[in-house]
Write a protein that holds these residues in place. Structure first.
Motif, mmCIF file in Angstrom:
data_model
loop_
_atom_site.group_PDB
_atom_site.id
_atom_site.type_symbol
_atom_site.label_atom_id
_atom_site.label_comp_id
_atom_site.label_asym_id
_atom_site.label_seq_id
_atom_site.Cartn_x
_atom_site.Cartn_y
_atom_site.Cartn_z
ATOM 1 N N LEU A 48 0.841 -1.191 0.000
ATOM 2 C CA LEU A 48 0.000 0.000 0.000
ATOM 3 C C LEU A 48 0.881 1.248 0.000
ATOM 4 N N THR A 49 1.911 1.221 0.810
ATOM 5 C CA THR A 49 2.816 2.368 0.857
ATOM 6 C C THR A 49 3.436 2.618 -0.512
ATOM 7 N N VAL A 50 3.825 1.528 -1.131
ATOM 8 C CA VAL A 50 4.518 1.670 -2.415
ATOM 9 C C VAL A 50 3.582 2.248 -3.467
ATOM 10 N N LEU A 51 2.357 1.753 -3.475
ATOM 11 C CA LEU A 51 1.468 2.100 -4.571
ATOM 12 C C LEU A 51 0.623 3.336 -4.302
ATOM 13 N N ALA A 52 0.524 3.734 -3.044
ATOM 14 C CA ALA A 52 -0.430 4.786 -2.698
ATOM 15 C C ALA A 52 -0.195 6.035 -3.532
ATOM 16 N N ASP A 53 -1.325 6.613 -3.930
ATOM 17 C CA ASP A 53 -1.242 7.799 -4.766
ATOM 18 C C ASP A 53 -1.641 9.052 -3.992
ATOM 19 N N ASP A 54 -2.012 8.875 -2.728
ATOM 20 C CA ASP A 54 -2.420 10.035 -1.957
ATOM 21 C C ASP A 54 -1.981 9.837 -0.511
ATOM 22 N N LEU A 55 -2.087 10.915 0.224
ATOM 23 C CA LEU A 55 -1.535 10.876 1.578
ATOM 24 C C LEU A 55 -2.315 9.951 2.510
ATOM 25 N N VAL A 56 -3.617 9.779 2.258
ATOM 26 C CA VAL A 56 -4.378 8.882 3.136
ATOM 27 C C VAL A 56 -3.864 7.464 3.006
ATOM 28 N N GLY A 57 -3.794 7.023 1.767
ATOM 29 C CA GLY A 57 -3.338 5.662 1.559
ATOM 30 C C GLY A 57 -1.907 5.494 2.017
ATOM 31 N N LEU A 58 -1.106 6.476 1.711
ATOM 32 C CA LEU A 58 0.292 6.411 2.104
ATOM 33 C C LEU A 58 0.407 6.291 3.618
ATOM 34 N N LEU A 59 -0.302 7.167 4.294
ATOM 35 C CA LEU A 59 -0.220 7.161 5.747
ATOM 36 C C LEU A 59 -0.761 5.862 6.313
ATOM 37 N N ALA A 60 -1.823 5.349 5.697
ATOM 38 C CA ALA A 60 -2.386 4.093 6.179
ATOM 39 C C ALA A 60 -1.344 2.983 6.081
ATOM 40 N N GLY A 61 -0.764 2.847 4.895
ATOM 41 C CA GLY A 61 0.242 1.801 4.744
ATOM 42 C C GLY A 61 1.418 2.043 5.670
ATOM 43 N N TRP A 62 1.820 3.236 5.712
ATOM 44 C CA TRP A 62 2.975 3.673 6.500
ATOM 45 C C TRP A 62 2.819 3.279 7.971
ATOM 46 N N GLU A 63 1.627 3.604 8.533
ATOM 47 C CA GLU A 63 1.429 3.374 9.964
ATOM 48 C C GLU A 63 1.197 1.892 10.270
ATOM 49 N N VAL A 64 0.486 1.224 9.387
ATOM 50 C CA VAL A 64 0.285 -0.210 9.630
ATOM 51 C C VAL A 64 1.630 -0.922 9.552
ATOM 52 N N MET A 65 2.456 -0.473 8.632
ATOM 53 C CA MET A 65 3.800 -1.031 8.534
ATOM 54 C C MET A 65 4.512 -0.872 9.875
ATOM 55 N N GLY A 66 4.404 0.330 10.451
ATOM 56 C CA GLY A 66 5.038 0.568 11.744
ATOM 57 C C GLY A 66 4.474 -0.342 12.824
ATOM 58 N N ALA A 67 3.158 -0.471 12.832
ATOM 59 C CA ALA A 67 2.536 -1.269 13.888
ATOM 60 C C ALA A 67 2.919 -2.735 13.754
ATOM 61 N N THR A 68 2.897 -3.243 12.525
ATOM 62 C CA THR A 68 3.251 -4.660 12.366
ATOM 63 C C THR A 68 4.736 -4.859 12.638
ATOM 64 N N SER A 69 5.541 -3.865 12.316
ATOM 65 C CA SER A 69 6.959 -4.025 12.622
ATOM 66 C C SER A 69 7.152 -4.162 14.135
ATOM 67 N N TYR A 70 6.342 -3.436 14.883
ATOM 68 C CA TYR A 70 6.392 -3.581 16.340
ATOM 69 C C TYR A 70 6.138 -5.035 16.730
ATOM 70 N N ALA A 71 5.056 -5.569 16.176
ATOM 71 C CA ALA A 71 4.702 -6.930 16.551
ATOM 72 C C ALA A 71 5.752 -7.924 16.079
ATOM 73 N N LEU A 72 6.386 -7.633 14.958
ATOM 74 C CA LEU A 72 7.377 -8.576 14.438
ATOM 75 C C LEU A 72 8.676 -8.498 15.229
ATOM 76 N N ILE A 73 9.100 -7.268 15.530
ATOM 77 C CA ILE A 73 10.336 -7.148 16.304
ATOM 78 C C ILE A 73 10.148 -7.757 17.676
ATOM 79 N N ALA A 74 8.939 -7.533 18.239
ATOM 80 C CA ALA A 74 8.651 -8.087 19.563
ATOM 81 C C ALA A 74 8.093 -9.495 19.450
#
Lengths: 176, 502, 467, 100, 625
Positions: free
Chosen positions: E116-142
């Motif tokens: 989603l981050t890669v393909l997003a064409d607007d800030l909503v989609g970008l931010l959505a992908g961006w933040e979910v990426m962060g959240a899942t990275s939390y779960a993966l690192i932990a």
């Protein structure tokens, strides 16, 4: 003459009034009160209200008689003749009443009271009678109701026994 | 008529339950849940009908409009109706009450009275959101306080519950009186005198009366701010939540708090637009302070439920920021402001769902462990994976992770507020960082690491899952398909922006 | 002609009912005095019906000394309804006692007096109404004839007598400066040209008597003491019925006064503020529910006086007063009825946990106490709303704010009583429930709610009468 | 002349007030009240006579006042009897069970 | 447009969520589902790259539809992500033996977020992908949630990147503000570069901060250090093609915005160069292999960032993209190899890995290839791509070029160290140095070998992206018209430096000191702790105390445990509601006491009071007219 009469009676009424609370027995106080009322009754005569003056005097005499009986019957100071001084908050009472007097007298003198309009009817007593049977009838009906209420109320409070309690030792009331 | 029936159905059921004193407990619960579900179905149906344009007549923006005389002498009527602003909140209310009902299956203290009380409370909440008359609004506002007082005082836990309940009652009641004073101010200024919200919105009775309009606005705002609650008036919230039963907390945070924010959007903005614009900076500041204060104080909590309570202050702060920013007209266009307002409305719905879920989860915690102290737990993910997973999901939803409704709300609030209140928004947005931190800490304390003791901790039961799961699913649905709600919210938000710009 | 003998039929029925009840009682054995009660109830009902029948007209009768209008009708309806409730409420207390029929007679007489007050358009009639409404009260306060009752009677009497005398002086002064006639009509014409000081004194003096009737500051001193000493039904009556007549009389009286001469509005507003504040504050620490309610009635009078303060400024003042009076009466009686229904619980602490054994009674108490606070949707809320709006409309916003603050403060003591009562408690209560007070309490509780909810019917009826 | 009567009235009224305020015995206190009424009677009659003698309202007022005096006194005595019977007291100071 | 881009996001998201919801019940099927889905995603991504260009969108917010745009850069990136994700998941089969449902579920959601981050064409989609990426990275690192350090590392990662994410929220607001009165999708990425003045700079700053946070550029680099606590496959994906690389990708994608803002481009370029140097130095001095690789990630992505910031000579997007892809392959390879060793030998300390390449030869071989690529040895991939970036940099600013070159030398240095370590003969006490982290299995599973080989091939061969013919076409595909190729001189210089540095490091690599500042990554985390975290926590506690003081009845009530509800009200003000209210209440109580005082019970006092008050009433009327 008129003024002199007024002045004498006024002095008597006031002095007797003061005496009520100055004399040292209740009997004398009652007497002083009666004197005051008689003087006031006389003042009413000066004001062209013969009927009212007379009933004032009569009422008061009756009342004083009752009061005398009362004192004998119920007071802690039986016979009502003992010297007594049962006063509280003397200074405060004096201050308030003197202040009230000053204010009232000042008002009485300074207020521009309305001028006299019209003259009393020839026979004031008769006119009064007509008035209370005429325009003021409702007031008088009300007064009669008040009297009825007074009788019932006074009896309810004063009689030691209800209608149904024959023995003197019966309890005094429902609340006991 | 249909609308009134939907609103009063719960209280009718409550009366039936109370009169039918010998009803078996199971049956009471079945009735309770059934009525709640019926409400959900009813309001969803109403929503669909509304979206299709049913129930509206002429230029009236309110659908299913009923207007009957009630206190004609005081210009007050029984006037109810719905629009895009109230429908999402109504549906959310019905859902949260259903969750509370399902959750309370095992309530053992006077289950019948508990059910009846909640049903009655549901009517007051629904009634408030459909009210189109200030007095009707006020009546429901106050009755909800009374109902919640008994929920806390009667079914709460902790030695202080009576004190907390009293405090809640006193605070919010005081607020409601300020509200009433403001309403009276509006009433008197209107010509002819009326409490009718539609009419008052049309008239804007105090437009051009600088000082008095401001005073009236302040009175109403104080009343609403206490209920919301915003920064200086929030102190009743944590004790009330800590001592309330889980279902009560869910309803209190999920629904009752929205009464305050709803009032801002429904009453103050449309009826006192110029005063609102004049004081918009104040609401923005209060919003920012609430958001940060709530987040920071929540960060320092060790009591899970108190922490959630404070995050409510934070989330409500965002709403205030948005509605305040919508009153600052300089340098933006109406669309941007409507984005902020739409965000605020979505936030009301979203916070209702998510916080209700969190409070119910906190209830589970207390039920198993007897305390909300997070440090007394640890490593629960090992023994209660479903509970841990659901709580983690709710926590992430609450901290605004995309995919859940909170993101849709907060994104719109920030994006929409920034154009008009740039610095304030830039400060407020820091709140999302603090909430993230506090939820991570909470998760770590309770679920991760090693278990502190061997006390048993049962995982979520099916019933609990059934109560909490749908809340999260709805939040997810809104997060992924925001058009579900924005379809009605957007027009409503635009309308509010138009009204406040008059 | 205005000497319509039937014009005062409702009052006449009460008076005749009193006489008949006395006679019935006199000729009945002690355990059959209930007959007198029946007679009294019939008289009150008759009066109520007569009042309803007379509703809708607006005229002055007996040489302009008595007004029959919406206010009078309101007064008559509420007074007789409240009287009926008190009669029912009193059954437990008075049945079989030596003075049962006297109780009924006194209640009817005082109601008659209150009714007269509500219509009096003549200072003389005002005085007579005052006496008729006061004298039976002394006896009712002392009806139980125990030391407490005696004290109640003494204090009521002494204050009543003093304020009565002051009132008479005020009537004399106002009559003199107002042109020598006592009807309001004449006064309204005569007073504007009178001397200010005299009018000021006269107004305060006449108001003094009325304030005694309604139990407002500074003539409220008798209220708590009389309520504490009197039996509960008598206390309920004392704090309800005379207030109705007194407030309507006050309203009628102040509308006669010229606005230009003295700022009577301010005076009434100050008295209202003082009453509500003092009543509330003094109620804070009370442990005796009766005394708490007594102070609460003082504060309620403060709210009611708000409508008087804006009399004439806004058309809503009188309707607001009427609605509030109706709501207040039923709610206040309900609260007293709950106290009467649980004679074993004499402190508010004793009410702790009463909700478990007596859910319905406590529900009634809840409705009534929250009603007295002004919580929607009870009757007093509707009244309060009307009064607040009227007062605001009348330009006394500060008073509204003060009243709101007072309302908040009042919560404190009502909840002190109510809160513990709702809490569960292990106390095993097998306490006595008075048989006839309990239904009255429920009736009032329901009434408080129904009146509030059906405010449309009630107040539109009221407003239709007023306008 | 009216003023003179009014001053007399004020004097009587205030003497009575003094008694009402200062006397402990209920009966004495009632005497004070009577004196006050006395003053009121003087004032009312004087007002009638000097201001509007043509109308009889003033006269009726005096009549009502006298009646009131009578009934108040009757009630007073009744209360005194009640007090004496129930509490064995005749002083106001000793009847102060209810306060605060 | 086709449904393909949506599938790319939706498929892994749905599958991942399904795994997560199913929980333990899906433990057995999880790996299969994960790999199959990842495979499908990789194929779809390749298909996308091959066939689809354009934009597609669905209604989302009122001011913005949710759009996906496939352009050359996005297609290339998506394909890279897809392939590497597949390979990583395959390797993970060997390493992750418990909690697979969670691992593969989270990984798939993570991949979806990246797509989603890669393909997003607007800030909503970008931010959505961006933040979910962060959240899942939390779960993966932990992922190993029983280890407090892993959890803390996850929290640090999430909080740090989220702090930077605030920039995107602000950028979104700025976009909305800057497009006042316009219609259409107002949050579109393409609109950012044409925003009017103040908002343009706000947006640029926001984007820059957000990207720097994700890309672990200075000063946010520290989170990457802790993130090594996660499982190696997680590191391999997070640090190669996804997460960290997304920061660089975003800057590349929004280079127009940076250029429009002017200062932003310069800052970006210098930020990249500085990170390349600073973190290169940090990497050189590490003792821990994964820490070394982590620091090198920051440093290498510095070149992508640098590329995004270059504006001279038509920009360096082609070089940046090449660097991105080459680094993804290389770094995934290195992390996976490190993970294999960690799994087998139980250590990731450089001292423990001496000779590891000889013990497991295949792994050693591919690792060496990867390290050599990382070092920038010709003709491997990173050599070429780095020089493509540096060539543009030289055209823009000589200091920038020199800094970039210095970074390259450092990179060669640390890569040389690794090579030297793993290729050294096995020491006699090798066994004693193992198992510092966990007990190793001493075994490399077959399933891990194939992906490593593929990655090694890619790391070596992706240099073809810089062959003039390929690079030209790539440049066109990426929208870069005229491309500056590195001159032969430049290539020779960097190649020579790299060879020399590698040789030096391989020879003397075991004598490199490890100063504290390097081990602690300049103490950035401690600084963040001291400057941000601790003050915030302190402030939080302070505010909480204030708040409690304000409302301590509940607390005090718990303490005293007063039971008598009848005294509730008294307690309420005994302990105080809050200062103001407390004062009001106590004042009211005093007043209440005072209000009862007139009620003395003495009739004469009632009389006196009434008389006085009535007097006042008269005075009031007389005074006020």
């Amino acid at each position: 003459m008129y003024v002199f009469g007024f002045a004498v009676l006024a002095v008597v009424a006031t002095a007797a009034g003061v005496a009520v609370f100055v004399v040292d027995s209740m009997a004398r106080a009652t007497f002083a009160l009666a004197v005051s009322f008689v003087a006031v009754g006389a003042e009413l005569l000066l004001l062209g209200s013969g009927y009212l003056g007379v009933i004032t005097v009569l009422m008061m005499i009756m009342e004083m008689a009752i009061m005398a009986v009362f004192m004998i019957m119920f007071m802690m100071n039986p016979a009502g003749l003992m010297p007594m001084s049962m006063v509280h908050n003397k200074r405060g009472s004096l201050a308030i009443s003197l202040g009230a007097f000053a204010a009232l007298a000042l008002g009485a003198i300074l207020v521009p009271w309305p001028d006299r309009r019209g003259k009393p009817a020839g026979d004031v007593t008769r006119a009064l009678g007509e008035s209370i049977m005429g325009p003021k009838m409702l007031v008088m009906i009300g007064v009669s109701a008040v009297l009825f209420a007074t009788i019932v109320s006074a009896l309810t409070m004063a009689t030691s026994r209800g209608r149904y309690d024959r023995s003197p030792s019966a309890p005094m009331g429902a609340g006991d | 008529m249909l609308l009134s029936l939907l609103v009063f159905l719960p209280v009718l059921a409550a009366v039936v339950l109370v009169l039918w004193r010998g009803a078996p407990v199971r049956l009471v619960h079945v009735v309770w849940v059934a009525v709640s579900v019926a409400e959900v179905v009813g309001f969803v149906g109403l929503w669909i009908a509304y979206a299709r344009g049913a129930g509206r007549s002429g230029a009236n923006p309110y659908a299913f409009d009923t207007d009957r005389a009630w206190i004609p002498g005081a210009g007050s009527g029984y006037h109810v109706g719905v629009d895009g602003l109230s429908l999402p909140l109504l549906a959310m209310t019905a859902v949260v009450f259903t969750a509370a009902a399902v959750y309370s299956r095992r309530e053992s203290r006077d289950p019948l009275q508990f059910a009846a009380l909640f049903l009655a409370l549901e009517t007051t909440c629904l009634g408030l959101f459909v009210a189109l008359d200030l007095i009707l609004f006020f009546v429901f506002f106050d009755l909800s306080i009374v109902g919640m007082y008994f929920v806390i005082a009667g079914w709460g836990h902790g030695a202080t519950r009576a004190a907390s309940a009293l405090k809640f009652f006193l605070y919010t009641f005081v607020g409601s009186l300020a509200l009433l004073l403001g309403f009276i101010g509006l009433y008197v200024a209107a010509d002819p005198h009326t409490f009718d919200m539609v009419e008052l919105t049309r008239q804007m009775p105090l437009a051009g009366h600088g000082a008095s309009a401001t005073l009236v606005l302040l009175a109403i705002a104080v009343g609403l701010a206490v209920k919301t609650p915003t920064f200086p008036f929030h102190t009743w919230l944590p004790p009330a939540h800590t001592d309330a039963p889980a279902a009560g907390s869910a309803v209190l945070a999920g629904v009752l708090l929205k009464m305050g924010t709803y009032g801002f959007v429904r009453i103050t903005m449309p009826m006192l637009p110029d005063a609102w614009r004049g004081l918009a900076w104040l609401f923005v500041v209060i919003g920012v302070v609430s958001a940060l204060w709530g987040a920071l104080v929540a960060l320092a909590q060790t009591n899970f439920k108190r922490m959630i309570a404070y995050t409510s202050v934070n989330h409500m702060g965002y709403i205030l920021l948005a509605v305040g920013a919508a009153g600052l007209l300089g340098g933006t266009d109406a669309t941007a402001r409507s984005v902020a307002v739409a965000g605020a409305i979505v936030q009301m719905v979203s916070h209702g769902l998510i916080t209700a879920a969190l409070f119910l989860l906190a209830g589970v915690l207390f039920d198993r462990g007897g305390t909300y102290d997070m440090d007394r737990y640890g490593g629960l993910a090992a023994v209660a994976p479903r509970y841990a997973a659901l709580t983690a999901a709710a926590a992430f939803a609450s901290l605004g992770i995309p995919g859940f409704s909170g993101f849709i709300a907060e994104f719109q609030i920030f994006a929409g507020s920034l154009p008009s209140a740039t610095v304030a928004t830039a400060i407020a947005v820091l709140g999302i960082l603090v909430t993230a931190g506090l939820f991570l800490i909470a998760l770590q304390r309770m679920f991760l690491g090693l278990r502190r003791d061997g006390r048993p901790f049962a995982d979520l039961t099916g019933g609990e899952l059934l109560a909490i799961g749908p809340l999260m699913l709805l939040s997810l649905a809104i997060g992924v398909f925001p058009r579900l709600v924005l379809g009605v919210i957007d027009p409503a938000a635009r309308a509010v922006v138009v009204l406040v710009s008059r | 002609m205005n000497e319509d003998p039937l014009a005062l039929l409702p009052e006449a029925l009460l008076l005749v009912g009193a006489v008949l009840a006395l006679l019935t009682g006199s000729f009945s054995p002690r355990d059959r005095q209930g007959r007198a009660g029946v007679v009294a109830a019939l008289a009150a009902t008759g009066s109520l019906i007569a009042a309803v029948a007379a509703a809708g007209s607006s005229r002055l009768v007996y040489e302009h000394s008595f007004a029959i209008d919406a206010a009078t009708t309101t007064g008559r309806l509420v007074i007789t309804a409240a009287t009926l409730l008190v009669l029912a409420l009193a059954r437990d207390t008075v049945r079989g006692t030596a003075r049962e029929s006297e109780f009924y007679v006194l209640v009817l007489l005082a109601s008659c007096g209150a009714s007269l007050l509500s219509g009096a358009s003549d200072l003389l009639l005002l005085l007579v109404g005052y006496l008729l409404a006061s004298i039976p009260l002394y006896a009712l306060a002392g009806w139980a004839r125990n030391p407490g009752a005696a004290e109640a009677a003494l204090k009521t009497y002494l204050l009543g007598a003093l304020f009565g005398i002051v009132m008479m002086l005020g009537v004399a002064v106002l009559t003199a400066v107002g042109g020598g006639q006592t009807t309001y009509r004449a006064l309204a014409a005569g007073l504007p040209g009178a001397a200010q000081a005299a009018v000021a004194f006269g107004v305060v003096a006449v108001l003094a008597g009325l304030l005694f009737k309604i139990g407002a500051v500074p003539a409220h001193f008798w209220v708590p003491d009389a309520v504490s000493g009197a039996t509960v039904p008598a206390a309920a009556f004392l704090t309800t019925v005379p207030k109705i007549g007194g407030l309507l009389a006050t309203y009628r009286f102040v509308t006669v006064l010229p606005d230009t001469l003295v700022d009577w509005r301010l005076l009434v507003a100050v008295l209202a503020a003082a009453s509500m504040t003092l009543g509330n504050l003094a109620a804070f620490g009370q442990d005796d529910p009766k005394r708490l309610l007594a102070y609460s009635t003082v504060s309620q009078v403060g709210y009611l006086l708000m409508a008087v303060a804006v009399a004439g400024r806004t058309a809503d003042a009188l309707p607001a007063l009427a609605v509030y009076l109706a709501g207040y009466s039923v709610t206040n009686l309900g609260a007293f009825a709950v106290v009467a229904a649980l004679p074993g619980r004499t402190t508010i602490q004793a009410f702790r946990g009463a909700a478990r054994p007596h859910p319905w009674l406590m529900a009634a108490l809840l409705a009534c106490l929250l009603g007295l606070v002004g919580t929607p949707p009870t009757a007093v809320f509707v009244g309060k709303l009307n009064i607040f709006t009227a007062t605001w409309d009348g330009g006394m916003q500060w008073l509204v704010v003060l009243a709101a603050v007072n309302t908040v403060a009042s919560l404190y003591y009502y909840l002190r009583w109510l809160g513990p009562a709702m809490l569960p408690t292990p106390r095993d209560s097998t306490d006595l429930v008075a048989r006839s007070a309990a239904p009255v309490a429920l009736l009032c509780g329901v009434g408080a709610l129904v009146v509030g909810l059906s405010a449309a019917v009630v107040s539109s009826a009221g407003f239709a009468l007023m306008r | 002349m009216l003023q003179a009567f009014l001053v007399l009235s004020a004097a009587l009224f205030c003497v009575g007030l003094y008694g009402a305020l200062g006397q402990q015995s209920v009966v004495m206190l009632m005497m004070g009240l009577e004196l006050m009424i006395n003053g009121v009677i003087v004032a009312a009659t004087a007002f009638w006579y000097f201001c509007a003698p043509a109308a009889l309202d003033g006269q009726v007022l005096v009549l009502v006042i006298i009646t009131a005096m009578t009934v108040e006194m009757a009630m007073g005595f009744a209360v005194v009897i009640l007090l004496y019977r129930a509490s064995d007291a005749d002083m106001t100071d000793s009847v102060a069970e209810f306060k605060r | 447009m086709s449904v393909l881009p949506w599938l790319l996001v939706g498929l892994p998201a749905t599958a991942g969520l399904a795994l997560l919801v199913a929980g333990r019940r899906a433990e057995r099927e999880a790996a299969a589902v994960g790999i199959v889905v990842a495979g499908v995603v990789a194929v779809l991504a390749a298909l996308l790259a091959a066939t689809v260009r354009g934009t597609t969108s669905v209604p989302f917010l009122v001011v913005s539809r949710l759009g996906l745009r496939v352009d050359g850069l996005a297609a290339l990136t998506a394909m890279t992500v897809g392939v590497i994700a597949l390979l990583v998941l395959v390797v993970a089969l060997g390493e992750i033996s418990a909690g697979r449902w969670r691992f593969f579920g989270l990984m798939l959601v993570f991949v979806a977020a990246v797509m989603l981050t890669v393909l997003a064409d607007d800030l909503v989609g970008l931010l959505a992908g961006w933040e979910v990426m962060g959240a899942t990275s939390y779960a993966l690192i932990a992922f190993s949630w029983t280890e407090p350090k892993a959890v803390t590392a996850g929290s640090t990662a999430l909080l740090t990147t989220r702090a930077a994410d605030i920039g995107l929220y602000l950028a979104a607001g700025a976009a909305l503000a800057g497009t006042a009165g316009m219609g259409g999708s107002r949050l579109g990425l393409s609109r950012l570069s044409v925003l009017p003045s103040p908002w343009l700079h706000v947006a640029a700053a926001g984007v820059l901060v957000a990207a720097a946070g994700k890309a672990a550029q200075l000063p946010f680099s520290f989170w990457l250090s802790g993130a090594m606590r996660g499982p190696s496959p997680v590191s391999a994906l997070l640090h190669s093609a996804a997460m960290v690389a997304m920061g660089g990708y975003l800057l590349l994608r929004l280079r127009g915005l940076l250029a429009a803002a002017g200062w932003a481009a310069t800052t970006t370029a210098w930020l990249g160069a500085a990170t390349a140097v600073a973190l290169g130095a940090v990497a050189l001095l590490q003792r821990d292999l994964k820490q070394l690789l982590a620091a090198s990630t920051s440093a290498q992505l510095g070149y992508v960032v640098l590329a995004a910031g270059l504006t001279a000579r038509g920009g360096a997007v082609q070089g940046g993209a090449a660097q991105f892809v080459a680094h993804a392959a290389t770094k995934a390879l290195l992390f996976l190899a490190a993970g294999v060793w960690l799994h087998a030998l139980g250590t990731k300390q450089l001292s423990g890995l001496v000779g590891a390449g000889r013990r497991y030869r295949l792994v050693g071989a591919v690792f060496t290839v990867g390290a050599a690529s990382l070092a920038g040895l010709p003709p491997l991939s990173l050599w070429a791509s780095k020089d493509a970036v540096l060539a543009v940099a030289r055209g823009q600013s000589l200091p920038l070029y020199v800094a970039g070159l210095a970074g390259a030398v450092l990179a060669a240095g640390y890569a040389g160290r690794m090579i030297g370590v793993v290729l050294r003969p096995l020491p006699v006490d090798a066994e004693a140095r193992y198992d510092t982290e966990a007990a190793g299995t001493r075994r490399v599973r077959a399933v891990e070998r194939l992906p490593l080989a593929v990655l090694a091939l890619a790391a070596a061969a992706l240099g073809v992206l810089e062959l003039p013919a390929v690079a030209g076409r790539l440049g066109v595909a990426l929208g870069q018209g005229d491309r500056v190729s590195p001159s032969w001189g430049e290539l020779a210089l960097s190649g020579g430096l790299a060879v020399a540095a590698v040789a030096a490091a391989a020879w003397r690599g075991n004598r490199v000191p490890s100063p504290r500042w390097a081990l602690s990554w300049f103490g950035l985390q401690a600084a963040a702790g001291a400057v941000v975290v601790r003050p915030v926590l302190g402030l939080a506690r302070l505010l909480a105390r204030v708040d409690d003081r304000l409302l301590d009845p509940a607390v005090a009530g718990v303490a005293t445990g007063t039971r008598r509800a009848a005294r509730l009200a008294a307690r309420l003000d005994d302990h105080g509601v809050d200062r103001a209210v407390e004062r009001i209440v106590s004042g009211t109580r005093r007043l209440a006491e005072f209000a009862r005082r007139p009620q003395t019970g003495q009739v004469h006092q009632y009389y006196a009071q009434a008389a006085v008050l009535l007097g006042f009433a008269v005075v009031l009327l007389l005074i006020v007219r």
